[in-house]
Design a protein around this motif. Structure first.
Motif, PDB file in Angstrom:
ATOM      1  N   PRO A   1     -34.845 -94.262  37.600  1.00 43.38           N
ATOM      2  CA  PRO A   1     -34.976 -92.836  37.948  1.00 43.38           C
ATOM      3  C   PRO A   1     -33.991 -91.953  37.192  1.00 43.38           C
ATOM      4  O   PRO A   1     -34.250 -90.772  36.984  1.00 43.38           O
ATOM      5  CB  PRO A   1     -34.687 -92.816  39.452  1.00 43.38           C
ATOM      6  CG  PRO A   1     -34.970 -94.204  39.924  1.00 43.38           C
ATOM      7  CD  PRO A   1     -34.600 -95.103  38.787  1.00 43.38           C
ATOM      8  N   LEU A   2     -32.879 -92.543  36.766  1.00 42.00           N
ATOM      9  CA  LEU A   2     -31.875 -91.768  36.056  1.00 42.00           C
ATOM     10  C   LEU A   2     -32.307 -91.401  34.647  1.00 42.00           C
ATOM     11  O   LEU A   2     -32.031 -90.295  34.172  1.00 42.00           O
ATOM     12  CB  LEU A   2     -30.549 -92.549  36.005  1.00 42.00           C
ATOM     13  CG  LEU A   2     -29.391 -91.883  35.264  1.00 42.00           C
ATOM     14  CD1 LEU A   2     -28.983 -90.589  35.953  1.00 42.00           C
ATOM     15  CD2 LEU A   2     -28.198 -92.839  35.161  1.00 42.00           C
ATOM     16  N   THR A   3     -33.003 -92.298  33.970  1.00 42.22           N
ATOM     17  CA  THR A   3     -33.248 -92.124  32.533  1.00 42.22           C
ATOM     18  C   THR A   3     -34.720 -92.141  32.126  1.00 42.22           C
ATOM     19  O   THR A   3     -35.023 -91.984  30.946  1.00 42.22           O
ATOM     20  CB  THR A   3     -32.525 -93.238  31.747  1.00 42.22           C
ATOM     21  OG1 THR A   3     -32.903 -94.525  32.298  1.00 42.22           O
ATOM     22  CG2 THR A   3     -31.015 -93.091  31.841  1.00 42.22           C
TER      23      THR A   3
ATOM     24  N   PRO B   1     -33.433-103.849  39.703  1.00 40.72           N
ATOM     25  CA  PRO B   1     -33.422-103.335  38.331  1.00 40.72           C
ATOM     26  C   PRO B   1     -33.870-101.871  38.246  1.00 40.72           C
ATOM     27  O   PRO B   1     -34.893-101.492  38.819  1.00 40.72           O
ATOM     28  CB  PRO B   1     -34.380-104.276  37.604  1.00 40.72           C
ATOM     29  CG  PRO B   1     -34.187-105.580  38.307  1.00 40.72           C
ATOM     30  CD  PRO B   1     -34.042-105.196  39.756  1.00 40.72           C
ATOM     31  N   GLY B   2     -33.081-101.074  37.533  1.00 43.74           N
ATOM     32  CA  GLY B   2     -33.335 -99.647  37.406  1.00 43.74           C
ATOM     33  C   GLY B   2     -32.488 -98.807  38.332  1.00 43.74           C
ATOM     34  O   GLY B   2     -32.233 -97.631  38.061  1.00 43.74           O
ATOM     35  N   ASP B   3     -32.027 -99.397  39.448  1.00 47.85           N
ATOM     36  CA  ASP B   3     -31.185 -98.652  40.387  1.00 47.85           C
ATOM     37  C   ASP B   3     -29.786 -98.450  39.818  1.00 47.85           C
ATOM     38  O   ASP B   3     -29.300 -99.259  39.019  1.00 47.85           O
ATOM     39  CB  ASP B   3     -31.091 -99.383  41.728  1.00 47.85           C
ATOM     40  CG  ASP B   3     -32.385 -99.297  42.520  1.00 47.85           C
ATOM     41  OD1 ASP B   3     -33.194 -98.403  42.236  1.00 47.85           O
ATOM     42  OD2 ASP B   3     -32.579-100.133  43.426  1.00 47.85           O
TER      43      ASP B   3
ATOM     44  N   VAL C   1     -24.796 -85.835  29.446  1.00 50.52           N
ATOM     45  CA  VAL C   1     -25.372 -84.784  30.286  1.00 50.52           C
ATOM     46  C   VAL C   1     -25.464 -83.482  29.502  1.00 50.52           C
ATOM     47  O   VAL C   1     -26.444 -82.742  29.602  1.00 50.52           O
ATOM     48  CB  VAL C   1     -24.549 -84.600  31.573  1.00 50.52           C
ATOM     49  CG1 VAL C   1     -24.848 -83.247  32.225  1.00 50.52           C
ATOM     50  CG2 VAL C   1     -24.852 -85.722  32.565  1.00 50.52           C
ATOM     51  N   ASP C   2     -24.443 -83.203  28.700  1.00 45.77           N
ATOM     52  CA  ASP C   2     -24.477 -82.008  27.853  1.00 45.77           C
ATOM     53  C   ASP C   2     -25.602 -82.101  26.818  1.00 45.77           C
ATOM     54  O   ASP C   2     -26.252 -81.110  26.496  1.00 45.77           O
ATOM     55  CB  ASP C   2     -23.136 -81.825  27.128  1.00 45.77           C
ATOM     56  CG  ASP C   2     -22.054 -81.294  28.057  1.00 45.77           C
ATOM     57  OD1 ASP C   2     -22.415 -80.731  29.108  1.00 45.77           O
ATOM     58  OD2 ASP C   2     -20.863 -81.445  27.737  1.00 45.77           O
ATOM     59  N   ALA C   3     -25.823 -83.307  26.324  1.00 44.10           N
ATOM     60  CA  ALA C   3     -26.827 -83.488  25.269  1.00 44.10           C
ATOM     61  C   ALA C   3     -28.248 -83.516  25.832  1.00 44.10           C
ATOM     62  O   ALA C   3     -29.192 -83.076  25.161  1.00 44.10           O
ATOM     63  CB  ALA C   3     -26.549 -84.779  24.506  1.00 44.10           C
ATOM     64  N   TYR C   4     -28.414 -84.040  27.055  1.00 39.94           N
ATOM     65  CA  TYR C   4     -29.746 -84.218  27.631  1.00 39.94           C
ATOM     66  C   TYR C   4     -29.835 -83.537  28.999  1.00 39.94           C
ATOM     67  O   TYR C   4     -29.459 -84.135  30.021  1.00 39.94           O
ATOM     68  CB  TYR C   4     -30.080 -85.700  27.784  1.00 39.94           C
ATOM     69  CG  TYR C   4     -29.830 -86.533  26.550  1.00 39.94           C
ATOM     70  CD1 TYR C   4     -30.310 -86.131  25.302  1.00 39.94           C
ATOM     71  CD2 TYR C   4     -29.115 -87.730  26.624  1.00 39.94           C
ATOM     72  CE1 TYR C   4     -30.083 -86.887  24.173  1.00 39.94           C
ATOM     73  CE2 TYR C   4     -28.890 -88.493  25.496  1.00 39.94           C
ATOM     74  CZ  TYR C   4     -29.371 -88.066  24.271  1.00 39.94           C
ATOM     75  OH  TYR C   4     -29.140 -88.810  23.153  1.00 39.94           O
ATOM     76  N   PRO C   5     -30.328 -82.304  29.067  1.00 36.31           N
ATOM     77  CA  PRO C   5     -30.457 -81.610  30.354  1.00 36.31           C
ATOM     78  C   PRO C   5     -31.304 -82.391  31.364  1.00 36.31           C
ATOM     79  O   PRO C   5     -31.083 -82.291  32.574  1.00 36.31           O
ATOM     80  CB  PRO C   5     -31.139 -80.288  29.969  1.00 36.31           C
ATOM     81  CG  PRO C   5     -30.793 -80.083  28.535  1.00 36.31           C
ATOM     82  CD  PRO C   5     -30.751 -81.459  27.936  1.00 36.31           C
ATOM     83  N   GLN C   6     -32.269 -83.201  30.865  1.00 36.01           N
ATOM     84  CA  GLN C   6     -33.111 -83.985  31.778  1.00 36.01           C
ATOM     85  C   GLN C   6     -32.265 -84.940  32.613  1.00 36.01           C
ATOM     86  O   GLN C   6     -32.584 -85.246  33.758  1.00 36.01           O
ATOM     87  CB  GLN C   6     -34.156 -84.802  31.012  1.00 36.01           C
ATOM     88  CG  GLN C   6     -35.011 -83.998  30.059  1.00 36.01           C
ATOM     89  CD  GLN C   6     -34.524 -84.124  28.632  1.00 36.01           C
ATOM     90  OE1 GLN C   6     -33.344 -83.874  28.358  1.00 36.01           O
ATOM     91  NE2 GLN C   6     -35.418 -84.498  27.726  1.00 36.01           N
ATOM     92  N   LEU C   7     -31.172 -85.424  32.019  1.00 36.23           N
ATOM     93  CA  LEU C   7     -30.304 -86.358  32.724  1.00 36.23           C
ATOM     94  C   LEU C   7     -29.584 -85.657  33.871  1.00 36.23           C
ATOM     95  O   LEU C   7     -29.433 -86.224  34.958  1.00 36.23           O
ATOM     96  CB  LEU C   7     -29.291 -86.965  31.745  1.00 36.23           C
ATOM     97  CG  LEU C   7     -28.593 -88.250  32.168  1.00 36.23           C
ATOM     98  CD1 LEU C   7     -29.611 -89.358  32.408  1.00 36.23           C
ATOM     99  CD2 LEU C   7     -27.593 -88.691  31.119  1.00 36.23           C
TER     100      LEU C   7
END
Length: 249
Positions: A32-34, A97-99, A135-141
């Protein structure tokens, strides 16, 4: 690597681990994070990650310790536990996995829960200062972090509300439904096997009840064909009946 050595507990049990690039990409695609990032962004993020592994029973994280980053589970399962006011340790979730395990902060911060490897577990470690950079590079994150924190808060509130308004059987059913959504594997007969070694006190902790009460509720579910179970395993055999129990029908 140096960040890990600051922890007097973890550096004694965590081992450097080599996850293949394919495995790391698969984990980032499902987490869910990435998952909102694209393949190229996953490869760029991968430059900030290191892989670590723990044996069954090892602590991945201990409540109260100052953490320098967070972990994304790549393989294995981890038990997330919390200490109660009266000194008991209860299970609040199972990480798969993924958490993500640990605070998602861009600075050093204390862990609120502990995490213990149920089986050999590998996780990708993201240092807090690297998180600030990506986080600065990827607003989606940043948006994903906000959603995850909101989901955690909502789940915590639902748990508190259920304690006051739901029966033990409803809460046990809800805990099993949550685990089924995360860990269930459909078998040929249509049942769903929870792919984790699950103890009765894990279910009790997640349901906010005693082991005895959880065991009685599960015994009734097994008798009526809602679940099947054995030593450290549970299968959901009637999903609609489980949903009805959660709804109090």
């Amino acid at each position: 690597m140096g960040l890990m050595a600051r922890n007097p507990v973890r550096h004694n049990c965590a081992q450097p681990h080599q996850c293949s690039l394919d495995v790391r990409m698969q984990v980032m695609a499902r987490s869910p994070l990435t998952k909102e990032l694209g393949p190229q962004q996953h490869r760029e993020l991968d430059q900030h990650l290191t892989s670590w592994a723990w044996a069954a029973g090892d602590p991945i994280l201990l409540a109260g310790e100052q953490t320098q980053g967070s972990y994304m589970v790549a393989s294995g399962r981890a038990r997330i536990t919390r200490d109660t006011i009266d000194g008991r340790e209860i299970t609040v979730d199972i990480a798969a996995p993924g958490d993500v395990i640990g605070p998602l902060h861009t600075h050093s911060s204390p862990a609120t829960d502990s995490a213990w490897a149920i089986e050999t577990t590998c996780a990708l470690y993201l240092p807090a200062e690297a998180l600030a950079e990506v986080v600065d590079a990827y607003p989606q994150l940043a948006l994903a972090i906000m959603r995850m924190q909101q989901d955690q808060l909502a789940r915590s509130r639902e748990r508190e509300t259920a304690q006051a308004t739901s029966t033990v059987e409803q809460r046990v059913a809800a805990a099993l439904q949550h685990l089924d959504a995360k860990l269930g594997q459909i078998r040929q007969d249509g049942s769903s096997l929870l792919q984790v070694r699950l103890r009765r006190n894990d279910v009790a902790g997640m349901a906010g009840t005693t082991v005895e009460s959880a065991s009685r509720a599960m015994a009734r579910m097994k008798k009526t064909g809602v679940i099947d179970s054995g030593r450290e395993w549970i299968a959901i055999t009637n999903h609609q009946a489980l949903a009805d129990l959660v709804a109090g029908l």
